[in-house]
Write a protein that holds these residues in place. Sequence first.
Motif, PDB file in Angstrom:
ATOM      1  N   ALA A   1       0.573  -1.292  -0.302  1.00 43.11           N
ATOM      2  CA  ALA A   1      -0.112  -0.123   0.048  1.00 43.11           C
ATOM      3  C   ALA A   1       0.689   1.222   0.188  1.00 43.11           C
ATOM      4  N   THR A   2       2.174   0.873   0.887  1.00 42.84           N
ATOM      5  CA  THR A   2       3.139   1.902   1.036  1.00 42.84           C
ATOM      6  C   THR A   2       3.611   2.579  -0.369  1.00 42.84           C
ATOM      7  N   LEU A   3       3.796   1.993  -1.049  1.00 43.36           N
ATOM      8  CA  LEU A   3       4.505   1.746  -2.766  1.00 43.36           C
ATOM      9  C   LEU A   3       3.365   2.112  -3.027  1.00 43.36           C
ATOM     10  N   ALA A   4       2.280   1.787  -3.237  1.00 41.21           N
ATOM     11  CA  ALA A   4       1.909   2.261  -4.183  1.00 41.21           C
ATOM     12  C   ALA A   4       1.124   3.629  -3.974  1.00 41.21           C
ATOM     13  N   VAL A   5       0.719   4.090  -3.406  1.00 45.32           N
ATOM     14  CA  VAL A   5       0.674   5.563  -2.996  1.00 45.32           C
ATOM     15  C   VAL A   5       1.488   6.103  -3.231  1.00 45.32           C
ATOM     16  N   LEU A   6       3.421   5.737  -2.837  1.00 45.61           N
ATOM     17  CA  LEU A   6       4.045   7.070  -3.412  1.00 45.61           C
ATOM     18  C   LEU A   6       4.408   7.071  -4.601  1.00 45.61           C
TER      19      LEU A   6
ATOM     20  N   GLN B   1       3.826  11.543  -0.187  1.00 46.93           N
ATOM     21  CA  GLN B   1       3.304  11.555   1.150  1.00 46.93           C
ATOM     22  C   GLN B   1       2.212  11.708   1.605  1.00 46.93           C
ATOM     23  N   VAL B   2       1.144  10.332   2.606  1.00 44.08           N
ATOM     24  CA  VAL B   2      -0.105  11.364   3.120  1.00 44.08           C
ATOM     25  C   VAL B   2       0.027  11.794   4.074  1.00 44.08           C
ATOM     26  N   GLY B   3      -0.476  13.005   4.290  1.00 46.57           N
ATOM     27  CA  GLY B   3      -0.248  14.084   5.274  1.00 46.57           C
ATOM     28  C   GLY B   3      -1.223  13.697   6.228  1.00 46.57           C
ATOM     29  N   GLU B   4      -1.097  14.689   7.505  1.00 47.95           N
ATOM     30  CA  GLU B   4      -1.012  14.569   9.156  1.00 47.95           C
ATOM     31  C   GLU B   4      -2.551  15.096   8.522  1.00 47.95           C
ATOM     32  N   PHE B   5      -3.296  15.190   8.446  1.00 47.87           N
ATOM     33  CA  PHE B   5      -4.642  15.596   8.665  1.00 47.87           C
ATOM     34  C   PHE B   5      -5.451  14.388   8.468  1.00 47.87           C
ATOM     35  N   SER B   6      -4.534  14.122   7.106  1.00 46.75           N
ATOM     36  CA  SER B   6      -5.685  12.287   7.480  1.00 46.75           C
ATOM     37  C   SER B   6      -5.439  11.505   8.234  1.00 46.75           C
ATOM     38  N   PHE B   7      -4.812  11.999   9.334  1.00 45.06           N
ATOM     39  CA  PHE B   7      -5.135  11.004  11.344  1.00 45.06           C
ATOM     40  C   PHE B   7      -6.312  11.767  11.640  1.00 45.06           C
ATOM     41  N   VAL B   8      -6.636  12.759  11.563  1.00 42.79           N
ATOM     42  CA  VAL B   8      -7.569  13.890  11.358  1.00 42.79           C
ATOM     43  C   VAL B   8      -9.242  12.593  10.453  1.00 42.79           C
ATOM     44  N   LEU B   9      -9.319  12.547   9.159  1.00 43.58           N
ATOM     45  CA  LEU B   9     -10.101  12.219   9.116  1.00 43.58           C
ATOM     46  C   LEU B   9     -10.421  10.579   9.143  1.00 43.58           C
ATOM     47  N   ALA B  10      -8.913   9.991   9.458  1.00 43.81           N
ATOM     48  CA  ALA B  10      -9.036   8.611  10.033  1.00 43.81           C
ATOM     49  C   ALA B  10     -10.004   8.482  10.818  1.00 43.81           C
ATOM     50  N   LYS B  11      -9.272   9.216  11.504  1.00 41.93           N
ATOM     51  CA  LYS B  11     -10.547   9.139  13.195  1.00 41.93           C
ATOM     52  C   LYS B  11     -12.207   9.531  12.976  1.00 41.93           C
ATOM     53  N   ILE B  12     -12.457  10.439  12.361  1.00 48.41           N
ATOM     54  CA  ILE B  12     -13.975  10.464  11.863  1.00 48.41           C
ATOM     55  C   ILE B  12     -14.460   9.640  11.043  1.00 48.41           C
ATOM     56  N   ALA B  13     -13.599   8.868  10.370  1.00 52.20           N
ATOM     57  CA  ALA B  13     -14.574   7.390   9.195  1.00 52.20           C
ATOM     58  C   ALA B  13     -14.035   6.525   9.999  1.00 52.20           C
TER      59      ALA B  13
ATOM     60  N   THR C   1       0.216   6.185   5.929  1.00 52.06           N
ATOM     61  CA  THR C   1       0.703   7.526   6.447  1.00 52.06           C
ATOM     62  C   THR C   1       1.983   7.359   7.717  1.00 52.06           C
ATOM     63  N   VAL C   2       2.552   7.132   8.149  1.00 48.30           N
ATOM     64  CA  VAL C   2       3.376   6.965   8.889  1.00 48.30           C
ATOM     65  C   VAL C   2       5.025   6.619   7.864  1.00 48.30           C
ATOM     66  N   VAL C   3       4.292   5.713   7.323  1.00 47.07           N
ATOM     67  CA  VAL C   3       5.642   5.035   6.689  1.00 47.07           C
ATOM     68  C   VAL C   3       5.787   6.071   5.443  1.00 47.07           C
ATOM     69  N   THR C   4       4.689   6.464   4.708  1.00 48.03           N
ATOM     70  CA  THR C   4       5.376   7.766   3.423  1.00 48.03           C
ATOM     71  C   THR C   4       6.014   8.641   4.285  1.00 48.03           C
ATOM     72  N   LEU C   5       5.504   9.744   5.611  1.00 49.48           N
ATOM     73  CA  LEU C   5       6.567  10.444   6.308  1.00 49.48           C
ATOM     74  C   LEU C   5       7.431   9.991   6.621  1.00 49.48           C
ATOM     75  N   PHE C   6       8.340   9.012   7.252  1.00 48.81           N
ATOM     76  CA  PHE C   6       9.272   8.550   6.941  1.00 48.81           C
ATOM     77  C   PHE C   6      11.104   8.444   5.990  1.00 48.81           C
ATOM     78  N   ALA C   7       9.311   8.150   4.751  1.00 48.62           N
ATOM     79  CA  ALA C   7       9.961   8.332   3.518  1.00 48.62           C
ATOM     80  C   ALA C   7      10.866   9.336   2.576  1.00 48.62           C
ATOM     81  N   THR C   8       9.234  10.524   3.355  1.00 48.23           N
ATOM     82  CA  THR C   8       9.585  11.724   2.295  1.00 48.23           C
ATOM     83  C   THR C   8      10.970  12.526   2.367  1.00 48.23           C
ATOM     84  N   PRO C   9      11.607  12.937   4.431  1.00 47.72           N
ATOM     85  CA  PRO C   9      13.332  13.095   3.702  1.00 47.72           C
ATOM     86  C   PRO C   9      13.794  12.707   3.061  1.00 47.72           C
ATOM     87  N   TYR C  10      14.159  10.924   2.770  1.00 47.25           N
ATOM     88  CA  TYR C  10      14.890  10.582   1.504  1.00 47.25           C
ATOM     89  C   TYR C  10      14.271  11.292   0.280  1.00 47.25           C
TER      90      TYR C  10
END
Length: 571
Positions: A314-319, A353-365, A382-391
Amino acid sequence: MPLPLMLAAGEVSGWNVLFIVLLLLGSALVLGTVAELFKQSAIVGYLAAGMLVGPNMLGLVGDSSMGDVDLIAEMGVALLLFTIGLEFSFARLRKLGSIALLGGTLQIVVTATVVFATTSVIGLPPKAALAIGCMIALSSTATVLRLLVDTATIEAPHGRNATGILLVQDVAVLPVTLTVSALALGGTATEMAFSLGKTLLFAAILVGGFLLLFNFVVPKLLNLKEWARNREFPILLAVVLAFGSAAAAHTIEISPAIGAFLAGVLMAGSPFATQVRADIASLRTALVTLFFAAVGMLADPLWAFANIHLVAGATLAVLVGKAAVVFGILSLPTKLLKQAPIPAALTGFAIAQVGEFSFVLAKIARGPLIDEQAFKLIVSVTVVTLFATPYLVKFGPTLALKLRRRQSDEHESIEPIEPVAESERKVILAGFGPAGQLVAGDLINAYSDRITVLDLNPKARSTAEQYGLSFQSGDATKAEVLEHAGLQDAAAFIVTLPDPAIVRQVVHVARQLCPHVMIIARSRYHAARWEIMLAGAEVVVDEEEQVGRRLAVEARRALGVARSDADEPAD
């Protein structure tokens, strides 16, 4: 009960919140340092710190404490966007143009549509598929802008593209949240339209209030003589404005981060914007670090490890998918969007990457739309894509350089980028009292269009404008102020401030920031001359020595004594 056990058990008090903050900052400091030692981004260490102490690993911070951490993290994002807003006046935002508005809108719509279609094919209900599409469409403004600033690429073509798209995403947070909330609650289209209209009305009122505040109240306060003498007042005002704008936005049910950003944009036209940004830089650093640690706390490493193939796929597909969507949009054959392949690709890498606000949306859903397994998958991705973003952000320019070299080998007509010519470089003048004005007057014929004056005194602005010089209000002891003034491209940095301690500090900061710039400084007292030289100045003008020489000249003239080499004071 010991404090860590109280936190894990969920017994939260004011002192416990302080302990959580110290625990997160301390862990972030240690793991951020470790990340830097291994030549990685400190953000990776901050995320790992939150993951380590969070409820899913060591459990030093329990689930019931997450609300307090989320609030602190939200304050950090609001403060970050306020300071970023100070860089983006309305005039500068307009320059982002169609890539921001059209490109950002297309990115959200196309990404959400692709995710909706993909998840529908694998069997998710339409409402759940649409909610997940909204989550994946958003990227991380806090992470990307922090990295672009740290790598000095925010003004590069891909930096401007990414910034514009991210700002459009931030504006889209409101309708996206309303959409997901309506899907979760089963609201009708009419109810959604009414809620959106009410929010837009409140937002217009908020903007009107900000315009009055920043055009009439704030300038009068910052021009007060008492405020010019006491540096504490502008700093306190900056903090009040940043958090006050966020609180005002929250009160009318708008994202606090958007309110803070809007306040920063409206204040960006003020001559004090650079100094305000520098004043709150330390507080911003602490709160943004807490934000990244808070994001890391949401991850469940044990679940992710048990489902490693699902998370990795899923992470690879998103990135890959988000980068491809952005590249495709910015490669459209239209004058409004068409970009060269390299900037288009770098922009895609930056916001994949997937953004931090997606956590809020995920909690709502969570519950009404998606089950627990889907929630954990979204959080893990989301967390893995954030880890990958600096690279990805660092890998982008490296890839661009390789592509350029390959193109250069194939097409010899491609010329290397030349450094700034010496004849085009700036002269930066810190302090515009009588001494600074004399320096400017002597250099103005040769450097009139390339002298930048730095001074905290508001009266110095009008004087500099009479000289026809560029003026920036700011404290020259702040590295951010010197960077904004363009010290990196300066031929010389001249410090005419009277206080030797301040001069020494300014010289030290400038030398650390730009090891190769020529620094010429004033020393009011002979005893301070060597301290200023040791701080990094190549040339120090000793006032007492110069006065002594001048007095000797006048004494010889008055007494009729012939001048000789022996009369010259030693350097």
